[in-house]
Design a protein around this motif. Sequence first.
Motif, PDB file in Angstrom:
ATOM      1  N   GLU A  93       0.842  -1.208   0.000  1.00 23.27           N
ATOM      2  CA  GLU A  93       0.000   0.000   0.000  1.00 23.27           C
ATOM      3  C   GLU A  93       0.874   1.254   0.000  1.00 23.27           C
ATOM      4  O   GLU A  93       0.559   2.234  -0.678  1.00 23.27           O
ATOM      5  CB  GLU A  93      -0.952   0.000   1.201  1.00 23.27           C
ATOM      6  CG  GLU A  93      -1.923  -1.184   1.258  1.00 23.27           C
ATOM      7  CD  GLU A  93      -3.017  -1.157   0.197  1.00 23.27           C
ATOM      8  OE1 GLU A  93      -3.184  -0.142  -0.492  1.00 23.27           O
ATOM      9  OE2 GLU A  93      -3.711  -2.187   0.048  1.00 23.27           O
ATOM     10  N   GLU A 146      -4.137   5.770  -0.652  1.00 21.97           N
ATOM     11  CA  GLU A 146      -3.240   4.639  -0.418  1.00 21.97           C
ATOM     12  C   GLU A 146      -2.566   4.726   0.953  1.00 21.97           C
ATOM     13  O   GLU A 146      -2.363   3.703   1.615  1.00 21.97           O
ATOM     14  CB  GLU A 146      -2.181   4.540  -1.527  1.00 21.97           C
ATOM     15  CG  GLU A 146      -2.749   4.327  -2.917  1.00 21.97           C
ATOM     16  CD  GLU A 146      -3.622   3.095  -3.052  1.00 21.97           C
ATOM     17  OE1 GLU A 146      -3.621   2.228  -2.169  1.00 21.97           O
ATOM     18  OE2 GLU A 146      -4.324   3.006  -4.077  1.00 21.97           O
ATOM     19  N   HIS A 194      -5.038   3.402   3.242  1.00 22.55           N
ATOM     20  CA  HIS A 194      -5.095   1.927   3.186  1.00 22.55           C
ATOM     21  C   HIS A 194      -3.944   1.312   3.995  1.00 22.55           C
ATOM     22  O   HIS A 194      -4.127   0.351   4.731  1.00 22.55           O
ATOM     23  CB  HIS A 194      -4.978   1.430   1.730  1.00 22.55           C
ATOM     24  CG  HIS A 194      -6.101   1.865   0.849  1.00 22.55           C
ATOM     25  ND1 HIS A 194      -6.107   1.665  -0.519  1.00 22.55           N
ATOM     26  CD2 HIS A 194      -7.266   2.491   1.129  1.00 22.55           C
ATOM     27  CE1 HIS A 194      -7.220   2.142  -1.028  1.00 22.55           C
ATOM     28  NE2 HIS A 194      -7.943   2.657  -0.055  1.00 22.55           N
ATOM     29  N   GLU A 239      -3.612  -1.917  -9.848  1.00 19.58           N
ATOM     30  CA  GLU A 239      -4.753  -2.199  -8.963  1.00 19.58           C
ATOM     31  C   GLU A 239      -5.208  -3.656  -9.073  1.00 19.58           C
ATOM     32  O   GLU A 239      -5.665  -4.237  -8.093  1.00 19.58           O
ATOM     33  CB  GLU A 239      -5.911  -1.238  -9.253  1.00 19.58           C
ATOM     34  CG  GLU A 239      -5.659   0.183  -8.771  1.00 19.58           C
ATOM     35  CD  GLU A 239      -5.389   0.291  -7.259  1.00 19.58           C
ATOM     36  OE1 GLU A 239      -5.869  -0.550  -6.491  1.00 19.58           O
ATOM     37  OE2 GLU A 239      -4.668   1.226  -6.866  1.00 19.58           O
ATOM     38  N   ILE A 265      -3.014  -5.439  -6.807  1.00 23.67           N
ATOM     39  CA  ILE A 265      -3.417  -5.235  -5.403  1.00 23.67           C
ATOM     40  C   ILE A 265      -4.651  -6.089  -5.073  1.00 23.67           C
ATOM     41  O   ILE A 265      -4.727  -6.689  -3.992  1.00 23.67           O
ATOM     42  CB  ILE A 265      -3.688  -3.733  -5.117  1.00 23.67           C
ATOM     43  CG1 ILE A 265      -2.392  -2.913  -5.254  1.00 23.67           C
ATOM     44  CG2 ILE A 265      -4.324  -3.523  -3.730  1.00 23.67           C
ATOM     45  CD1 ILE A 265      -1.316  -3.212  -4.215  1.00 23.67           C
ATOM     46  N   GLN A 268     -11.520  -2.492  -3.510  1.00 26.05           N
ATOM     47  CA  GLN A 268     -10.851  -2.801  -4.781  1.00 26.05           C
ATOM     48  C   GLN A 268     -11.815  -2.780  -5.964  1.00 26.05           C
ATOM     49  O   GLN A 268     -11.395  -2.510  -7.097  1.00 26.05           O
ATOM     50  CB  GLN A 268     -10.118  -4.146  -4.686  1.00 26.05           C
ATOM     51  CG  GLN A 268      -8.797  -4.072  -3.943  1.00 26.05           C
ATOM     52  CD  GLN A 268      -7.887  -2.947  -4.409  1.00 26.05           C
ATOM     53  OE1 GLN A 268      -7.590  -2.043  -3.646  1.00 26.05           O
ATOM     54  NE2 GLN A 268      -7.458  -2.958  -5.654  1.00 26.05           N
ATOM     55  N   GLU A 291     -11.732   0.824  -6.808  1.00 24.72           N
ATOM     56  CA  GLU A 291     -10.422   1.211  -7.334  1.00 24.72           C
ATOM     57  C   GLU A 291     -10.284   0.802  -8.812  1.00 24.72           C
ATOM     58  O   GLU A 291      -9.837   1.595  -9.636  1.00 24.72           O
ATOM     59  CB  GLU A 291      -9.300   0.548  -6.517  1.00 24.72           C
ATOM     60  CG  GLU A 291      -9.184   1.034  -5.083  1.00 24.72           C
ATOM     61  CD  GLU A 291      -8.424   2.342  -4.954  1.00 24.72           C
ATOM     62  OE1 GLU A 291      -9.057   3.404  -5.129  1.00 24.72           O
ATOM     63  OE2 GLU A 291      -7.227   2.310  -4.686  1.00 24.72           O
TER      64      GLU A 291
HETATM   65 FE1  FEO Z   1      -4.857   0.385  -1.803  1.00 24.09          FE
HETATM   66 FE2  FEO Z   1      -5.430   1.325  -4.658  1.00 24.09          FE
HETATM   67  O1  FEO Z   1      -5.445  -0.045  -3.437  1.00 24.09           O
END
Ligand code: FEO
Length: 180
Positions: A17, A50, A53, A94, A97, A127, A130
């Motif tokens: 992150e 981020e 996160h 993404e 992620i 997500q 995102e």
């Molecule tokens: Fe933390 Fe953009 O995922």
Amino acid sequence: MLSKKMEKALNTQVNNEFYSAYLYMSMSAYCQSMGLKGIANWFMVQFHEEMFHAMKFYEYILRKGGKVSLQTIKQPPVEFGTPLSMFEQTYEHEQFITKCINDLVETARQEKDNATEIFLHWYVTEQIEEEENDTDMIAQLKFIGKDTSALLMFDKELAARMTTIPTEFSKGVEAALKGA
Ligand code: FEO
């Protein structure tokens, strides 16, 4: 209490992150240097998301009595090509992620760690948003093509994006969410 395996996996995600934040800050700087201040703003907002996160994972590890082990953040690229290419690279990142979050859910299940699995649900939902943000941008930039005036209008629109998450974490993420 976290198992050692779960703690290690969560610490790796803290780093992922932070890398995401670093990557988007680098993209923001790149846009700013090209004069695309709206897209630069969009990526700077993403940088803050981020950081949030990362700090949410950080706080969770501590609340569960685990050890936070910060790792080296790798250097992000400096050049990203066209705005379309930049959002395609963002989408690709993404998707990576999302895979990391899915792997964490899998680890939580293997470890029979229900609390961590429930905690991770927030990220699973996040997500979706995102990836959707990126595919929307890619679709719009494909329409714009080589039309520079349309690109400047797009840039102006992105200048309006504001962060909706707390950016001050000195008292912890949960406290910041409650406005404490
Ligand atoms: Fe933390 Fe953009 O995922």
